[in-house]
Design a protein around this motif. Structure first.
Motif, mmCIF file in Angstrom:
data_model
loop_
_atom_site.group_PDB
_atom_site.id
_atom_site.type_symbol
_atom_site.label_atom_id
_atom_site.label_comp_id
_atom_site.label_asym_id
_atom_site.label_seq_id
_atom_site.Cartn_x
_atom_site.Cartn_y
_atom_site.Cartn_z
ATOM 1 N N GLY A 1 0.824 -1.205 0.000
ATOM 2 C CA GLY A 1 0.000 0.000 0.000
ATOM 3 C C GLY A 1 0.856 1.252 0.000
ATOM 4 O O GLY A 1 2.098 1.196 -0.004
ATOM 5 N N PRO A 2 0.231 2.417 -0.006
ATOM 6 C CA PRO A 2 0.969 3.687 -0.001
ATOM 7 C C PRO A 2 1.900 3.782 1.194
ATOM 8 O O PRO A 2 1.632 3.233 2.270
ATOM 9 C CB PRO A 2 -0.154 4.734 0.087
ATOM 10 N N LEU A 3 2.990 4.504 1.008
ATOM 11 C CA LEU A 3 3.949 4.666 2.099
ATOM 12 C C LEU A 3 3.323 5.351 3.312
ATOM 13 O O LEU A 3 3.788 5.185 4.444
ATOM 14 C CB LEU A 3 5.157 5.467 1.620
ATOM 15 N N THR A 4 2.273 6.116 3.060
ATOM 16 C CA THR A 4 1.605 6.807 4.169
ATOM 17 C C THR A 4 0.824 5.853 5.064
ATOM 18 O O THR A 4 0.421 6.231 6.154
ATOM 19 C CB THR A 4 0.650 7.876 3.624
ATOM 20 N N ARG A 5 0.588 4.644 4.598
ATOM 21 C CA ARG A 5 -0.157 3.664 5.386
ATOM 22 C C ARG A 5 0.800 2.975 6.352
ATOM 23 O O ARG A 5 1.855 2.480 5.953
ATOM 24 C CB ARG A 5 -0.820 2.640 4.480
ATOM 25 N N THR A 6 0.433 2.902 7.602
ATOM 26 C CA THR A 6 1.266 2.264 8.613
ATOM 27 C C THR A 6 1.561 0.816 8.241
ATOM 28 O O THR A 6 0.654 0.056 7.898
ATOM 29 C CB THR A 6 0.573 2.303 9.986
ATOM 30 N N GLY A 7 2.823 0.453 8.278
ATOM 31 C CA GLY A 7 3.222 -0.919 7.998
ATOM 32 C C GLY A 7 3.545 -1.213 6.556
ATOM 33 O O GLY A 7 3.949 -2.329 6.225
ATOM 34 N N SER A 8 3.369 -0.237 5.669
ATOM 35 C CA SER A 8 3.640 -0.488 4.249
ATOM 36 C C SER A 8 5.116 -0.791 4.020
ATOM 37 O O SER A 8 5.994 -0.283 4.720
ATOM 38 C CB SER A 8 3.223 0.715 3.403
ATOM 39 N N ILE A 9 5.386 -1.598 3.039
ATOM 40 C CA ILE A 9 6.740 -1.982 2.694
ATOM 41 C C ILE A 9 7.548 -0.745 2.308
ATOM 42 O O ILE A 9 7.046 0.154 1.632
ATOM 43 C CB ILE A 9 6.739 -3.026 1.549
ATOM 44 N N SER A 10 8.781 -0.671 2.738
ATOM 45 C CA SER A 10 9.630 0.473 2.413
ATOM 46 C C SER A 10 10.074 0.404 0.956
ATOM 47 O O SER A 10 10.014 -0.655 0.322
ATOM 48 C CB SER A 10 10.865 0.492 3.322
ATOM 49 N N ASP A 11 10.513 1.531 0.433
ATOM 50 C CA ASP A 11 11.020 1.550 -0.937
ATOM 51 C C ASP A 11 12.204 0.605 -1.089
ATOM 52 O O ASP A 11 12.344 -0.078 -2.113
ATOM 53 C CB ASP A 11 11.440 2.970 -1.333
ATOM 54 N N GLU A 12 13.061 0.560 -0.080
ATOM 55 C CA GLU A 12 14.234 -0.300 -0.145
ATOM 56 C C GLU A 12 13.845 -1.778 -0.176
ATOM 57 O O GLU A 12 14.378 -2.565 -0.969
ATOM 58 C CB GLU A 12 15.153 -0.034 1.051
ATOM 59 N N ALA A 13 12.888 -2.132 0.674
ATOM 60 C CA ALA A 13 12.444 -3.525 0.704
ATOM 61 C C ALA A 13 11.719 -3.903 -0.583
ATOM 62 O O ALA A 13 11.853 -5.025 -1.085
ATOM 63 C CB ALA A 13 11.540 -3.767 1.909
#
Length: 214
Positions: free
Chosen positions: A175-187
């Protein structure tokens, strides 16, 4: 060995996970990417063209976001219209021959894997969330296999078609980075690299003796 990747996302340019996965493989020399929702926005699938592409490639990859425990509707229609002939076609000159090829799924899920739990009363309620999450101990026991189980119809399709079924490549929390727990760009970048490597590693189609006429 060429690989055909069927991407089924209704709005891929505004997606995070599927867009990243698509871009990671788009320039690979032996991979052909077909984006169903761009090709067939009216749901009128060119069956002849799609079947010919399958014949020209060694392996088949289905890439899609999981929608309510299933694939998006256009992918289901594509499977019904295009692959159905592989299982039930009566004319050898028009039927698909899928024996020995690999069916590989690449699935994205917008939420954390704890959302995917087996029927059980052994759950806990996350603070501020009105949906049950699997207890850590049960997640350890079941969590890696729940989505695999939900995807069993694809495994059975592969079995009926005589295909090898690869372990689904599942990416959670896209999901969007603003959503808690979303996968990081690096991951996510790491997942894309793993996806690319997975498709590069699909081996040659195993030799299968032609079926006897009945």
């Amino acid at each position: 060995m060429k690989t055909l990747v069927i991407v089924a996302h209704p709005d891929i340019e505004n997606s995070r996970g599927n867009k990243a996965l698509r871009d990671a493989i788009a320039q690979e020399p032996d991979i052909t990417v077909r984006e169903l929702y761009k090709l067939y926005p009216d749901f009128r699938v060119d069956v002849t063209r799609e079947q010919q592409l399958i014949r020209e490639h060694g392996h088949l990859v289905l890439q899609f976001p999981m929608y309510w425990y299933n694939c998006p509707p256009l992918l289901k229609k594509w499977l019904d219209d295009v692959v159905n002939d592989a299982l039930f076609g009566s004319a050898p000159e028009t039927s698909l021959v899928l024996d020995g090829r690999t069916l590989q799924l690449a699935v994205t899920i917008g939420r954390v894997r704890e959302r995917y739990f087996p029927p059980s009363r052994e759950h806990m309620w996350a603070e501020g969330v009105t949906r049950p999450y699997l207890k850590p101990a049960l997640l350890e026991r079941h969590g890696e296999h729940i989505v695999d189980t939900l995807l069993t119809p694809f495994e059975q399709t592969a079995h009926l078609a005589g295909m090898e079924y690869g372990r689904p490549f599942v990416t959670y929390n896209v999901g969007p980075l603003t959503r808690t727990g979303s996968i990081s760009d690096e991951a996510l970048t790491e997942r894309c690299a793993a996806y690319r490597q997975l498709l590069r590693g699909l081996g040659p189609v195993r030799s299968v003796a032609p079926a006897e006429a009945v």
